[in-house]
Write a protein that holds these residues in place. Structure first.
Motif, PDB file in Angstrom:
ATOM      1  N   GLY A 257       0.798  -1.226   0.000  1.00  0.00           N
ATOM      2  CA  GLY A 257       0.000   0.000   0.000  1.00  0.00           C
ATOM      3  C   GLY A 257       0.826   1.269   0.000  1.00  0.00           C
ATOM      4  N   GLN A 258       2.145   1.145   0.177  1.00  0.00           N
ATOM      5  CA  GLN A 258       3.009   2.329   0.159  1.00  0.00           C
ATOM      6  C   GLN A 258       3.257   2.764  -1.285  1.00  0.00           C
ATOM      7  OE1 GLN A 258       4.125   4.084   2.829  1.00  0.00           O
ATOM      8  NE2 GLN A 258       2.781   2.700   3.967  1.00  0.00           N
ATOM      9  N   PRO A 259       3.411   4.066  -1.514  1.00  0.00           N
ATOM     10  CA  PRO A 259       3.665   4.545  -2.883  1.00  0.00           C
ATOM     11  C   PRO A 259       5.094   4.227  -3.325  1.00  0.00           C
ATOM     12  CG  PRO A 259       3.714   6.382  -1.346  1.00  0.00           C
ATOM     13  CD  PRO A 259       3.299   5.169  -0.557  1.00  0.00           C
ATOM     14  N   PHE A 260       5.253   3.919  -4.606  1.00  0.00           N
ATOM     15  CA  PHE A 260       6.589   3.696  -5.153  1.00  0.00           C
ATOM     16  C   PHE A 260       7.369   5.004  -5.118  1.00  0.00           C
ATOM     17  CE2 PHE A 260       4.440   0.100  -7.334  1.00  0.00           C
ATOM     18  CZ  PHE A 260       5.250  -0.902  -6.845  1.00  0.00           C
ATOM     19  N   GLY A 261       8.652   4.912  -4.821  1.00  0.00           N
ATOM     20  CA  GLY A 261       9.515   6.081  -4.758  1.00  0.00           C
ATOM     21  C   GLY A 261       9.649   6.650  -3.363  1.00  0.00           C
ATOM     22  N   GLY A 262       8.885   6.117  -2.420  1.00  0.00           N
ATOM     23  CA  GLY A 262       8.942   6.624  -1.054  1.00  0.00           C
ATOM     24  C   GLY A 262       9.959   5.879  -0.201  1.00  0.00           C
ATOM     25  N   LYS A 263      10.277   6.479   0.935  1.00  0.00           N
ATOM     26  CA  LYS A 263      11.179   5.850   1.906  1.00  0.00           C
ATOM     27  C   LYS A 263      10.357   4.986   2.847  1.00  0.00           C
ATOM     28  CE  LYS A 263      14.483   9.653   2.099  1.00  0.00           C
ATOM     29  NZ  LYS A 263      15.090  10.668   2.972  1.00  0.00           N
ATOM     30  N   VAL A 264      10.868   3.792   3.152  1.00  0.00           N
ATOM     31  CA  VAL A 264      10.224   2.918   4.131  1.00  0.00           C
ATOM     32  C   VAL A 264      11.233   2.609   5.226  1.00  0.00           C
ATOM     33  CG1 VAL A 264       8.547   1.926   2.538  1.00  0.00           C
ATOM     34  CG2 VAL A 264      10.786   0.872   2.740  1.00  0.00           C
ATOM     35  N   ARG A 265      10.767   2.542   6.452  1.00  0.00           N
ATOM     36  CA  ARG A 265      11.620   2.272   7.604  1.00  0.00           C
ATOM     37  C   ARG A 265      11.183   0.971   8.265  1.00  0.00           C
ATOM     38  NH1 ARG A 265      14.873   6.487   8.947  1.00  0.00           N
ATOM     39  NH2 ARG A 265      14.273   8.529   8.183  1.00  0.00           N
ATOM     40  N   SER A 266      12.138   0.328   8.942  1.00  0.00           N
ATOM     41  CA  SER A 266      11.776  -0.850   9.715  1.00  0.00           C
ATOM     42  C   SER A 266      10.966  -0.384  10.918  1.00  0.00           C
ATOM     43  CB  SER A 266      13.032  -1.607  10.154  1.00  0.00           C
ATOM     44  OG  SER A 266      13.762  -0.845  11.088  1.00  0.00           O
ATOM     45  N   ARG A 267      10.316  -1.303  11.598  1.00  0.00           N
ATOM     46  CA  ARG A 267       9.469  -0.928  12.742  1.00  0.00           C
ATOM     47  C   ARG A 267      10.287  -0.365  13.904  1.00  0.00           C
ATOM     48  NH1 ARG A 267       4.686  -5.501  13.068  1.00  0.00           N
ATOM     49  NH2 ARG A 267       3.772  -4.969  11.057  1.00  0.00           N
ATOM     50  N   LYS A 268      11.574  -0.702  13.945  1.00  0.00           N
ATOM     51  CA  LYS A 268      12.429  -0.180  15.011  1.00  0.00           C
ATOM     52  C   LYS A 268      13.074   1.145  14.627  1.00  0.00           C
ATOM     53  CE  LYS A 268      13.489  -4.592  17.132  1.00  0.00           C
ATOM     54  NZ  LYS A 268      14.528  -5.508  17.581  1.00  0.00           N
TER      55      LYS A 268
END
Length: 91
Positions: free
Chosen positions: A52-63
């Protein structure tokens, strides 16, 4: 005339092959699956958080901590994500 495949999805979906880019030498190809987790040197990335996250965005781990870029696969990025091995061939 062949029909157009339509617009590319703008968000990651369950079952989709995506690229997680950390640096030029840290490129990971991943098939997203509900409930799965991808572990690498940048952390533990839950697929449920990526779907569900947009392509090109930054994603972080849960920690928290380091981030990865969630990218749509291209032939160049898929090639970079492959594990390269060499083999000696005798003839």
């Amino acid at each position: 005339k062949a029909p157009s495949p339509g617009p590319l999805p703008d968000r990651a979906k369950d079952g989709a092959f995506v690229i997680l880019w950390g640096s030029y030498t840290q490129v990971f190809g991943v098939v997203l699956k509900q409930g799965a987790i991808t572990n690498n040197r940048f952390g533990n990335f839950h697929h449920d958080d990526l779907i569900g996250q947009p392509f090109g965005g930054k994603v972080r781990s849960r920690k928290g901590g380091a981030w990865l870029a969630l990218l749509r696969p291209t032939s160049e990025l898929v090639t970079q994500s492959l594990t390269h091995r060499t083999q000696i061939i005798y003839h």
